[in-house]
Enzyme design. Sequence first.
Site, PDB file in Angstrom:
ATOM      1  N   LYS A 134       0.849  -1.206   0.000  1.00 19.65           N
ATOM      2  CA  LYS A 134       0.000   0.000   0.000  1.00 19.65           C
ATOM      3  C   LYS A 134       0.872   1.239   0.000  1.00 19.65           C
ATOM      4  O   LYS A 134       2.005   1.235   0.496  1.00 19.65           O
ATOM      5  CB  LYS A 134      -0.963   0.021   1.186  1.00 19.65           C
TER       6      LYS A 134
ATOM      7  N   ASP B  60      -3.053  -0.646   9.466  1.00 20.99           N
ATOM      8  CA  ASP B  60      -3.303  -0.677   8.025  1.00 20.99           C
ATOM      9  C   ASP B  60      -3.559  -2.084   7.485  1.00 20.99           C
ATOM     10  O   ASP B  60      -3.685  -2.271   6.273  1.00 20.99           O
ATOM     11  CB  ASP B  60      -2.217   0.062   7.229  1.00 20.99           C
TER      12      ASP B  60
HETATM   13  O1  C5P Z   1      -0.953  -0.195  14.055  1.00 13.11           O
HETATM   14  P1  C5P Z   1       0.482  -0.549  13.846  1.00 13.11           P
HETATM   15  O2  C5P Z   1       0.889  -1.769  14.640  1.00 13.11           O
HETATM   16  O3  C5P Z   1       0.865  -0.656  12.414  1.00 13.11           O
HETATM   17  O4  C5P Z   1       1.300   0.667  14.429  1.00 13.11           O
HETATM   18  C1  C5P Z   1       2.678   0.585  14.682  1.00 13.11           C
HETATM   19  C2  C5P Z   1       3.072   1.779  15.516  1.00 13.11           C
HETATM   20  O5  C5P Z   1       2.952   2.989  14.754  1.00 13.11           O
HETATM   21  C3  C5P Z   1       2.200   2.009  16.733  1.00 13.11           C
HETATM   22  O6  C5P Z   1       2.669   1.280  17.844  1.00 13.11           O
HETATM   23  C4  C5P Z   1       2.334   3.494  16.962  1.00 13.11           C
HETATM   24  O7  C5P Z   1       3.549   3.793  17.605  1.00 13.11           O
HETATM   25  C5  C5P Z   1       2.438   4.035  15.553  1.00 13.11           C
HETATM   26  N1  C5P Z   1       1.147   4.480  15.019  1.00 13.11           N
HETATM   27  C6  C5P Z   1       0.616   5.669  15.482  1.00 13.11           C
HETATM   28  N2  C5P Z   1      -0.585   6.092  14.989  1.00 13.11           N
HETATM   29  C7  C5P Z   1      -1.252   5.380  14.058  1.00 13.11           C
HETATM   30  C8  C5P Z   1      -0.726   4.175  13.568  1.00 13.11           C
HETATM   31  C9  C5P Z   1       0.492   3.754  14.080  1.00 13.11           C
HETATM   32  O8  C5P Z   1       1.205   6.340  16.324  1.00 13.11           O
HETATM   33  N3  C5P Z   1      -2.409   5.838  13.592  1.00 13.11           N
END
Ligand code: C5P
Length: 319
Positions: free
Chosen positions: A29, A156
């Site tokens: 993506k 995502d």
């Molecule tokens: O959701 P995901 O595991 O992909 O997110 C990885 C990290 O990216 C989270 O732990 C957070 O630190 C950061 N993140 C964030 N805000 C989001 C998505 C991700 O701060 N909307």
Amino acid sequence: MSEAVEPAAGYDGPRLAASGSVRVRVPAKINLHLGVGPRRPDGFHELTTVYQAISLYDELTADRADRLELVVEGEGADVLPTDENNLAVRAAVLLADHLGVPPRVRLHLRKQIPLAGGLAGGSADAAAALVACDALWDGGLDRNELATLAADLGSDVPFLVPGGTALGTGRGEVLSPVLAVGTWHWVVAVADGGLSTPTVYAKLDALRDAGTVPAEGVGAPDELLAALRQHDPRVLAAALANDMQAAALALRPTLARTLDAGLAEGALAALVSGSGPSCLFLAADADHAASVAARLTTHGVCRTVRTAHGPVPGARTTP
Ligand code: C5P
């Protein structure tokens, strides 16, 4: 062929699929618009993003086995974990729990999506594992149920189930459809080494706290959504926006050279992909993308250059 998996004692939920292995292709993506709001009490940031799935793919094959096993080949095979630190394994375990079946599957992952590149490769593998294991275990979950499980795996991951082009809000997991006309052509410059997503978010917070970048960011994607309804790459080029770019550039200043090199070679727009460090360039058409890619390669500003088009569908079984 691996031994068939017996249902758990007393289990009367969905039965295992009758035969064979399941192969799923899942795209990378990109974010055409990535508006990052304030950090929430749960540590995530409020997002307004427009995702597009593009034609760089990982392929995951799921076979029956007597235990859970992951084998990785291709991009990052030497560094990727194959235990529960791998999002594909976590996805299989989560789905098995949800269906009430034993998590017995052999996952074979052929990776082409660069690691930690801002292209959601790990999330793509999780989406692929949900779709593949649901088919293998005859779970019969619909896309909405899969998306709900996907949100537990990462912000995502839900988008990579339907793919296409979609608006993401919340922490990125709340999806709405977007009307997008035609196909867009991209050049992707893959950097050497990755960037950690939490580190890039933390850098953005620090830059905003210091007043180095404006706290309000790029805001709503109205211009981008309007651009997607016409099919003029120059209009889209002017509407692409990414709040994470300033933070990625602060952490990896050499990315500015990559972006400049693509623009110098005629790309219509250049931006960091997601949290980086991959860089994206918009081209007018497929031939233009091929020529920008060929010339960008000669600059020595990235590890490798790929071309891709979007939107493409999300995680899908293939013959
Ligand atoms: O959701 P995901 O595991 O992909 O997110 C990885 C990290 O990216 C989270 O732990 C957070 O630190 C950061 N993140 C964030 N805000 C989001 C998505 C991700 O701060 N909307």
